[in-house]
Design an enzyme around this catalytic site. Structure first.
Site, PDB file in Angstrom:
ATOM      1  N   GLY A  79      40.135  33.399  40.365  1.00 51.39           N
ATOM      2  CA  GLY A  79      40.001  34.136  41.626  1.00 51.39           C
ATOM      3  C   GLY A  79      39.795  35.493  41.504  1.00 51.39           C
TER       4      GLY A  79
ATOM      5  CD  GLU B 187      43.151  27.412  35.390  1.00 53.12           C
ATOM      6  OE1 GLU B 187      42.825  27.430  36.676  1.00 53.12           O
ATOM      7  OE2 GLU B 187      43.570  26.464  34.898  1.00 53.12           O
TER       8      GLU B 187
ATOM      9  N   GLY C 206      36.164  31.598  37.231  1.00 53.55           N
ATOM     10  CA  GLY C 206      34.645  31.034  37.280  1.00 53.55           C
ATOM     11  C   GLY C 206      33.557  32.117  37.674  1.00 53.55           C
TER      12      GLY C 206
ATOM     13  NE  ARG D 235      29.607  31.168  46.772  1.00 52.63           N
ATOM     14  CZ  ARG D 235      29.829  32.255  47.255  1.00 52.63           C
ATOM     15  NH1 ARG D 235      28.967  33.104  47.460  1.00 52.63           N
ATOM     16  NH2 ARG D 235      31.280  32.694  47.576  1.00 52.63           N
TER      17      ARG D 235
ATOM     18  CE1 TYR E  34      33.218  27.580  50.600  1.00 58.76           C
ATOM     19  CE2 TYR E  34      31.334  28.050  49.152  1.00 58.76           C
ATOM     20  CZ  TYR E  34      32.310  27.260  49.411  1.00 58.76           C
ATOM     21  OH  TYR E  34      32.735  26.604  48.808  1.00 58.76           O
TER      22      TYR E  34
ATOM     23  CB  CYS F 258      14.885  18.957  59.014  1.00 60.76           C
ATOM     24  SG  CYS F 258      13.198  18.629  58.333  1.00 60.76           S
ATOM     25  CD  GLU F 259      21.236  20.348  58.436  1.00 62.29           C
ATOM     26  OE1 GLU F 259      22.390  20.833  58.899  1.00 62.29           O
ATOM     27  OE2 GLU F 259      21.603  19.182  57.794  1.00 62.29           O
TER      28      GLU F 259
ATOM     29  CE1 TYR G 228      33.428  27.185  41.922  1.00 58.97           C
ATOM     30  CE2 TYR G 228      33.111  29.600  41.883  1.00 58.97           C
ATOM     31  CZ  TYR G 228      33.802  28.511  41.571  1.00 58.97           C
ATOM     32  OH  TYR G 228      34.916  28.492  40.834  1.00 58.97           O
TER      33      TYR G 228
HETATM   34  N1  LLP Z   1      41.320  27.248  38.713  1.00 58.22           N
HETATM   35  C1  LLP Z   1      41.272  26.444  39.799  1.00 58.22           C
HETATM   36  C2  LLP Z   1      42.419  25.576  39.543  1.00 58.22           C
HETATM   37  C3  LLP Z   1      40.440  26.303  40.721  1.00 58.22           C
HETATM   38  O1  LLP Z   1      40.484  25.359  41.621  1.00 58.22           O
HETATM   39  C4  LLP Z   1      39.169  27.252  40.841  1.00 58.22           C
HETATM   40  C5  LLP Z   1      38.306  27.307  41.765  1.00 58.22           C
HETATM   41  C6  LLP Z   1      39.131  28.196  39.594  1.00 58.22           C
HETATM   42  C7  LLP Z   1      40.234  28.332  38.666  1.00 58.22           C
HETATM   43  C8  LLP Z   1      38.103  29.123  39.591  1.00 58.22           C
HETATM   44  O2  LLP Z   1      38.306  30.329  40.582  1.00 58.22           O
HETATM   45  P1  LLP Z   1      37.215  31.413  40.464  1.00 58.22           P
HETATM   46  O3  LLP Z   1      37.548  32.044  39.743  1.00 58.22           O
HETATM   47  O4  LLP Z   1      35.823  31.136  40.303  1.00 58.22           O
HETATM   48  O5  LLP Z   1      37.269  31.995  41.952  1.00 58.22           O
HETATM   49  N2  LLP Z   1      33.024  27.117  46.054  1.00 58.22           N
HETATM   50  C9  LLP Z   1      33.558  28.331  46.442  1.00 58.22           C
HETATM   51  C10 LLP Z   1      34.627  28.465  45.443  1.00 58.22           C
HETATM   52  C11 LLP Z   1      35.476  27.263  45.110  1.00 58.22           C
HETATM   53  C12 LLP Z   1      36.579  27.526  44.016  1.00 58.22           C
HETATM   54  C13 LLP Z   1      37.289  26.294  43.655  1.00 58.22           C
HETATM   55  N3  LLP Z   1      38.253  26.481  42.860  1.00 58.22           N
HETATM   56  C14 LLP Z   1      32.540  29.403  46.685  1.00 58.22           C
HETATM   57  O6  LLP Z   1      31.417  29.118  46.262  1.00 58.22           O
HETATM   58  O7  LLP Z   1      33.066  30.512  46.723  1.00 58.22           O
END
Ligand code: LLP
Length: 410
Positions: free
Chosen positions: A221, A262, A264, A301, A305, A331-332, A360
């Protein structure tokens, strides 16, 4: 900017567009930044591979000593192929099936369970196992309502008030709860929300409740600025504070536990570029529309979002700025990367760079309208590697036919 526009343009010419480009040096930097920010000697970074599972990215994370947060058995298979050991992977899927749980258990990866009924079924079948429990931190935060994972309105984790039921299930089946987990949301720009989630989880993490703990996992996050005017959070101070909160907790617990995060987005978002070519320009009574050779299935995205991704015209960086709708070829009507966006003058044939496309983006892609996903290129220490090729139209059609046996003789 880490990969300059001239280099991007060369790559677009060499590999064709649409093309994803990733900057491995920046991924390495972000990984190390996070380690430096968070002051805890027993810190582990479990990269959330759902953000970007390109093999070059995974190999780099592996070589840096990173661990993995996974969400499907296929992710575990891929991770093992890269070399990650089961003990360095955590499995945090939600709404798991029985057979999926069996697969993961057999692979030796630790399950992170976020529902009472699943914990009960797991305990019955795998008495005496080690397990991690995902709690819902009861804090609502994140960049968009679709990616806020805390609070009672979401499907994630066990509510904190159910801790006694968790304990009694664990006792009944002799489960050893060695980890506790929470994940509050993605793109959290409020560090107080982060502290609150941490405190909420730690409030139920005492030795009386869970005497066998080895780690606590505070999820992902971390904020990444997408808009040029968005301020970047300096995680130095918050990282220190997290260290202090955790240190106090561990003193009370009586043992120095490991701390997991964790991330991402934080690791990979800024490393990515999607390069697209404008092939059709329209002036609809003053509304300028730039039509490109990509579309929302290749980067969803903005449409999904309302996310902002900065767009630069790398074929004409110094042109006069005009406002454009940058659209895809699907086509949207909602197939737009940006609306009324000031971009230096676009001509047909120009290449646009859609920035912050490392997390993502490819990973959420698909072949809607039957257009193959872009190729991917990985740049690291001045070396350029083709990280995944683009399927030809014939290969794409062959994969579809190949998936349906009775059609194969058509
Ligand atoms: N841990 C868990 C349990 C998660 O569900 C997620 C993301 C992360 C870690 C990593 O979160 P991050 O550091 O990437 O924010 N597709 C969306 C984001 C979905 C996140 C899903 N879970 C976007 O493009 O903004």
């Amino acid at each position: 900017m880490a990969i300059d526009n001239d280099r991007l343009l060369e790559l677009a010419n060499e590999y064709g567009t649409p093309l994803y480009v990733y900057d491995g040096d920046l991924i390495e930097k972000r990984y190390n930044d996070l380690i430096n920010y968070i002051s805890w000697p027993k810190l582990k970074i479990l990269y959330a591979m759902k953000a970007n599972y390109n093999l070059s990215v995974l190999k780099l994370i592996y070589s840096l000593g990173g661990w993995l947060d996974t969400v499907s058995p296929a992710e575990i298979l891929l991770a093992k192929k890269v070399g990650f050991k089961p003990e360095n992977i955590l499995y945090t899927a939600n709404n798991m099936t029985d057979s999926e749980v069996d697969d993961v258990q057999e692979s030796g990866v630790l399950l992170n369970i976020g529902s009472l009924s699943r914990l009960e079924r797991y305990g019955k079948k795998y008495q005496g196992s080690k397990v991690c429990i995902r709690f819902n931190p009861d804090v609502v935060a994140g960049a968009h309502k679709k990616i806020q994972t805390g609070g009672k309105l979401t499907k994630f984790g066990v509510l904190l008030e159910d801790v006694d039921t968790v304990k009694s299930i664990a006792d009944t089946y002799n489960l050893r709860v060695i980890g506790l987990h929470e994940h509050t949301g993605s793109g959290i720009d409020d560090t107080n929300a982060v502290f609150q989630s941490i405190r909420n989880l730690l409030s139920i993490a005492g030795r009386d409740n869970f005497p066998d703990l080895e780690f606590i996992d505070f999820g992902g996050g971390f904020q990444v600025p997408y808009h040029p005017e968005e301020t970047r959070i300096d995680y130095g101070k918050p990282g220190q504070k997290i260290g202090t909160i955790f240190s106090d907790y561990c003193s009370e617990y009586g043992r120095e536990l490991e701390m997991y995060f964790e991330p991402g987005k934080f690791i990979v978002a800024e490393s990515g570029y999607l390069l697209v070519t404008v092939n059709t320009l329209k002036d609809n009574r003053g509304r300028l529309i730039a039509g490109t050779n990509s579309g929302f299935p290749q980067l969803i995205r903005p449409m999904f979002y309302e996310a902002y991704h900065h767009i630069a015209n790398i074929s004409n960086c110094d042109g006069k700025h005009k406002n454009y709708d940058v659209c895809g070829n699907i086509c949207e009507t909602g197939d737009r990367f940006a609306e009324k966006r000031a971009i230096s003058e676009i001509r047909e044939g120009d290449v646009l760079s859609i920035e912050n496309a490392g997390a993502y983006c490819y990973a959420m892609g698909g072949v809607y309208n039957l257009r193959a996903m872009p190729a991917e290129v990985f740049v690291y220490k001045n070396e350029i590697k083709s990280a995944r090729k683009r399927l030809t139209n014939q290969e794409l059609v062959d994969t579809i036919i190949g998936e349906c046996e009775w059609l194969q003789n058509l």
